[in-house]
Design an enzyme around this catalytic site. Structure first.
Site, short mmCIF file in Angstrom:
data_model
loop_
_atom_site.label_atom_id
_atom_site.label_comp_id
_atom_site.label_asym_id
_atom_site.label_seq_id
_atom_site.Cartn_x
_atom_site.Cartn_y
_atom_site.Cartn_z
CB CYS A 1 -1.32 -39.68 -32.67
SG CYS A 1 -0.51 -38.89 -34.09
CB CYS B 1 2.28 -39.16 -32.75
SG CYS B 1 1.20 -37.84 -33.32
CG ASP B 2 2.49 -42.18 -30.10
OD1 ASP B 2 3.42 -41.35 -30.02
OD2 ASP B 2 1.38 -42.02 -29.57
#
Length: 365
Positions: free
Chosen positions: A178, A181-182
């Site tokens: 992701c 997300c990261d």
């Protein structure tokens, strides 16, 4: 005196009957069956942000929800995909970030605090053909007036040397599924990054990563993308994106100065067979997700990718009284905060449904 003489033998027979081993066994068996058959107004299936948000709202509405969090369902521990993420930095309320496992532990504790009954069992099958609905887990059955499906979706991952977890792998230490997300994590900033995939998600994630990485490589096993033309062009026109066609990753290896994080990849050209080293501090899988819907047995309408179809603007599914929240019905955003939002929606939708059928406390059919 005569009355007592007649009554005493009867009492002895009753006592003897109640305490024979066979009767005792039958009593225990009946109690076990009773414990395995539970009734609730709302049964929630799942363990991520969507499930626990739904549980919090349902519990506060005094619906006394039952939640099945699963046991390594889809290969993931209770808590969902966030349990595979080290630091969550984009969930509101945690300015310094929070460990994914800790975040889900807090969500679970909050669900439990308001009265949610949680079972660490995986739901195997359901019966939505009649109401009340039936939910069959490993050791108990729940009869529910409404059901919220929040089982999520699992990001597809490739397996090669260094791709896994543990001491010999770089999952969560440079490898992720992701980018949104990261991707903003400090270990990726101003470093070369790589994305595996050829669809819209890969184009979108590669473009997103150009905000943080010094260069982004798209590694694709074919000589053309399957992404939409507009998404392809957006990626190909970006000067910070370079495409490695006809290529696959064979190995991930450690950084020279910090052996705990990803340092690079060995990439093989499937046409020439040549293997080259690609310096990369981050690798992101963008090869799709698999929604956890197999246990539904086709009883809810699914789209072509297997996601639960919900009525626009709601969490209502094709079966009245069954609702879906989180990544199991969202293949676009797939974020913890959006999952939590739909969990809230599902609980409110369920509450309104229960009001309609007159199933809440103090009401009769």
């Amino acid at each position: 005196m005569g009355y007592k003489n007649k009554l005493f033998p009867l009492i002895k027979r009753l006592v003897r009957l109640d305490y024979t081993p066979a009767a005792s066994y039958s009593s225990r068996s009946a109690m076990e069956d009773y414990q395995k058959l539970l009734k609730t107004k709302v049964c929630i299936i799942g363990s991520g942000p969507a499930a626990h948000t739904a549980a919090i709202y349902a519990a506060r509405a005094e619906l006394k929800p039952i939640l099945f969090e699963g046991w390594m369902a889809n290969g993931i521990a209770p808590g969902g995909q966030l349990t595979t993420t080290s630091e969550v930095e984009n969930f509101p309320g945690f300015p310094d970030g929070i460990n994914g496992i800790e975040l889900m532990d807090r969500c679970r504790a909050q669900s439990h605090r308001f009265g949610t009954e949680i079972f660490t069992e995986t739901v195997n099958t359901v019966d939505f053909s009649t109401t009340p609905f039936k939910v069959f887990a490993e050791s108990r059955t729940v009869i529910a007036d409404s059901v919220i499906v929040a089982t999520g979706a699992v990001a597809k991952r490739l397996e090669f040397t260094g791709s896994g977890e543990g001491a010999n792998g770089f999952w969560n230490r440079g490898i992720s599924a992701c980018a949104v997300c990261d991707g903003a994590a400090p270990i990726f900033r101003n470093k070369p990054l790589a994305v595996i995939g050829g669809g819209d998600s890969a184009m979108e994630e590669a473009t997103f990563l150009t905000k943080y990485g010094s260069m982004v490589y798209i590694i694709h096993r074919r000589d053309s993308f399957r992404a939409s033309k507009i998404m392809q062009q957006r990626a190909l026109d970006n000067p910070k994106i370079k495409v490695l066609w006809n290529s696959v990753v064979e190995e991930a290896y450690a950084d020279e100065t910090n052996g705990r994080v990803l340092g690079g990849l060995k990439v093989r050209n499937v046409v020439t067979g040549e293997v080259s080293n690609l310096k990369a501090s981050g690798l992101f899988f963008a090869i799709g997700h698999e929604p956890a819907t197999k246990f539904l047995g086709g009883q809810l309408e699914l789209d072509s990718d297997g996601y639960v179809v919900t009525k626009p603007g709601t969490t209502k599914t094709s079966v009245r009284g069954v609702f879906a929240a989180g990544d199991v019905q969202d293949k676009k955003y797939r974020q913890a905060v959006t999952a939590a939002g739909t969990g809230c929606m599902a609980a409110l939708d369920a509450e309104h449904y229960l009001q309609e059928i007159g199933s809440q406390e103090g009401k009769k059919d």
